[in-house]
Design a protein around this motif. Sequence first.
Motif, mmCIF file in Angstrom:
data_model
loop_
_atom_site.group_PDB
_atom_site.id
_atom_site.type_symbol
_atom_site.label_atom_id
_atom_site.label_comp_id
_atom_site.label_asym_id
_atom_site.label_seq_id
_atom_site.Cartn_x
_atom_site.Cartn_y
_atom_site.Cartn_z
ATOM 1 N N SER A 155 46.437 35.090 43.773
ATOM 2 C CA SER A 155 45.475 34.293 43.014
ATOM 3 C C SER A 155 44.877 35.119 41.884
ATOM 4 O O SER A 155 44.809 36.350 41.951
ATOM 5 C CB SER A 155 44.357 33.801 43.932
ATOM 6 N N ASN A 156 44.399 34.428 40.872
ATOM 7 C CA ASN A 156 43.743 35.137 39.778
ATOM 8 C C ASN A 156 42.424 35.753 40.223
ATOM 9 O O ASN A 156 42.139 36.920 39.935
ATOM 10 C CB ASN A 156 43.497 34.180 38.606
ATOM 11 N N ASN A 157 41.608 34.953 40.918
ATOM 12 C CA ASN A 157 40.269 35.390 41.325
ATOM 13 C C ASN A 157 40.072 35.074 42.815
ATOM 14 O O ASN A 157 39.434 34.079 43.170
ATOM 15 C CB ASN A 157 39.193 34.700 40.491
ATOM 16 N N PRO A 158 40.610 35.893 43.674
ATOM 17 C CA PRO A 158 40.587 35.567 45.103
ATOM 18 C C PRO A 158 39.266 35.927 45.777
ATOM 19 O O PRO A 158 38.479 36.721 45.266
ATOM 20 C CB PRO A 158 41.722 36.433 45.659
ATOM 21 N N ASN A 159 39.046 35.317 46.923
ATOM 22 C CA ASN A 159 38.022 35.735 47.868
ATOM 23 C C ASN A 159 38.723 36.286 49.095
ATOM 24 O O ASN A 159 39.785 35.792 49.488
ATOM 25 C CB ASN A 159 37.123 34.564 48.285
ATOM 26 N N HIS A 160 38.110 37.288 49.717
ATOM 27 C CA HIS A 160 38.731 37.865 50.912
ATOM 28 C C HIS A 160 37.653 38.270 51.903
ATOM 29 O O HIS A 160 36.616 38.829 51.512
ATOM 30 C CB HIS A 160 39.584 39.083 50.553
ATOM 31 N N THR A 161 37.903 37.991 53.188
ATOM 32 C CA THR A 161 36.970 38.347 54.243
ATOM 33 C C THR A 161 37.506 39.538 55.025
ATOM 34 O O THR A 161 38.628 39.487 55.565
ATOM 35 C CB THR A 161 36.737 37.166 55.201
ATOM 36 N N GLN A 193 48.730 48.922 37.369
ATOM 37 C CA GLN A 193 47.843 48.678 38.500
ATOM 38 C C GLN A 193 46.561 49.482 38.389
ATOM 39 O O GLN A 193 46.491 50.490 37.669
ATOM 40 C CB GLN A 193 48.540 49.001 39.821
ATOM 41 N N ILE A 194 45.561 48.999 39.095
ATOM 42 C CA ILE A 194 44.278 49.686 39.168
ATOM 43 C C ILE A 194 43.786 49.605 40.608
ATOM 44 O O ILE A 194 44.075 48.623 41.312
ATOM 45 C CB ILE A 194 43.243 49.062 38.197
ATOM 46 N N THR A 195 43.070 50.633 41.052
ATOM 47 C CA THR A 195 42.569 50.701 42.423
ATOM 48 C C THR A 195 41.063 50.911 42.409
ATOM 49 O O THR A 195 40.546 51.749 41.645
ATOM 50 C CB THR A 195 43.234 51.853 43.203
ATOM 51 N N THR A 252 36.293 43.119 38.823
ATOM 52 C CA THR A 252 34.996 43.396 39.421
ATOM 53 C C THR A 252 34.930 42.652 40.744
ATOM 54 O O THR A 252 35.759 41.795 41.034
ATOM 55 C CB THR A 252 33.842 42.948 38.509
ATOM 56 N N PHE A 253 33.930 42.994 41.551
ATOM 57 C CA PHE A 253 33.776 42.290 42.827
ATOM 58 C C PHE A 253 32.310 42.251 43.210
ATOM 59 O O PHE A 253 31.490 43.068 42.752
ATOM 60 C CB PHE A 253 34.611 42.947 43.935
ATOM 61 N N SER A 254 31.969 41.289 44.030
ATOM 62 C CA SER A 254 30.604 41.147 44.522
ATOM 63 C C SER A 254 30.625 40.929 46.019
ATOM 64 O O SER A 254 31.566 40.341 46.554
ATOM 65 C CB SER A 254 29.891 39.973 43.835
ATOM 66 N N THR A 289 36.749 39.168 40.801
ATOM 67 C CA THR A 289 36.871 38.560 39.483
ATOM 68 C C THR A 289 37.845 39.379 38.653
ATOM 69 O O THR A 289 37.619 40.564 38.389
ATOM 70 C CB THR A 289 35.511 38.487 38.767
ATOM 71 N N ASN A 290 38.927 38.750 38.257
ATOM 72 C CA ASN A 290 39.989 39.410 37.502
ATOM 73 C C ASN A 290 39.594 39.484 36.026
ATOM 74 O O ASN A 290 39.352 38.460 35.384
ATOM 75 C CB ASN A 290 41.279 38.610 37.681
ATOM 76 N N THR A 291 39.523 40.688 35.477
ATOM 77 C CA THR A 291 39.204 40.875 34.054
ATOM 78 C C THR A 291 40.374 41.525 33.308
ATOM 79 O O THR A 291 40.184 42.122 32.252
ATOM 80 C CB THR A 291 37.934 41.721 33.892
ATOM 81 N N SER A 292 41.578 41.407 33.843
ATOM 82 C CA SER A 292 42.768 42.002 33.224
ATOM 83 C C SER A 292 43.085 41.318 31.900
ATOM 84 O O SER A 292 42.711 40.159 31.663
ATOM 85 C CB SER A 292 43.975 41.875 34.161
ATOM 86 N N THR A 293 43.824 42.030 31.048
ATOM 87 C CA THR A 293 44.281 41.469 29.773
ATOM 88 C C THR A 293 45.794 41.644 29.652
ATOM 89 O O THR A 293 46.383 42.566 30.220
ATOM 90 C CB THR A 293 43.587 42.149 28.579
ATOM 91 N N ASN A 294 46.383 40.710 28.892
ATOM 92 C CA ASN A 294 47.798 40.773 28.545
ATOM 93 C C ASN A 294 48.700 40.740 29.781
ATOM 94 O O ASN A 294 49.677 41.464 29.878
ATOM 95 C CB ASN A 294 48.094 42.032 27.713
ATOM 96 N N ALA A 295 48.351 39.899 30.748
ATOM 97 C CA ALA A 295 49.160 39.775 31.955
ATOM 98 C C ALA A 295 49.469 38.309 32.208
ATOM 99 O O ALA A 295 48.742 37.411 31.768
ATOM 100 C CB ALA A 295 48.430 40.377 33.145
ATOM 101 N N ILE A 296 50.563 38.068 32.937
ATOM 102 C CA ILE A 296 50.943 36.688 33.244
ATOM 103 C C ILE A 296 50.954 36.418 34.754
ATOM 104 O O ILE A 296 50.987 35.264 35.169
ATOM 105 C CB ILE A 296 52.326 36.338 32.650
#
Length: 224
Positions: A55-61, A82-84, A19-21, A34-41
Amino acid sequence: KQILIQQSTASQLPVPNFTFSGGGCMAPCNISFTNTSTNAISYAWDFGDGSTSTSNNPNHTYTSGGAYSVILRATNAAGTSQITKNVNIANAPTRVRITNITIINIPFVDPNGSSWDIGNGPDLFFKITDMANNVLLDGSGARIDDVVSSMLPVSWSLITPFEITDFNSLRYVDAWDYDTFDPDDLIGYVSFLMNDYTSGSNPYPTTVTKTENGVTIRLNLTWQ
């Protein structure tokens, strides 16, 4: 007998999701993912503008407006999925309009320690000027007479907003005392550079307040 065999999660592909805000704001626009993935390393982000992150939960400008396809790739021992998702960023404004001017505070005595008007407060009005001291907007026709401290703040709504297109040019809002028989007295002024308000933690604010020369002035702004 029925034998139930549970597949190991180590042999299952990851399920990416996020998700993102912060989307929809004007560039430069900071988005929190915000990374909500499952079963990943491990994770690999592609923000759609040439920038990436692990990063797991990055910020980007995002520095420019546009529609960006953000790809999250999630990986484990079984492989990568992957997901887009699309992030929309509005174009940066090219002009700003001053819709309201509020004088919050002024000195009630001149540099010599005398009141601006004998026996009463100043007949207060504003001007907008440029670096060459050219008057761009004269508000003397809307002056407020005999202002005392209890009357502050005082505001003027601009029927025709004052427009600025060059964010790198200083504009000054002057506070003046209107005098019928003598030259008007400059009480003080505040300088505004609109480029100062196009970045940082709060870009493109709807109000800005600044104090200079003992004068405090607030501007209401509309960015377009």
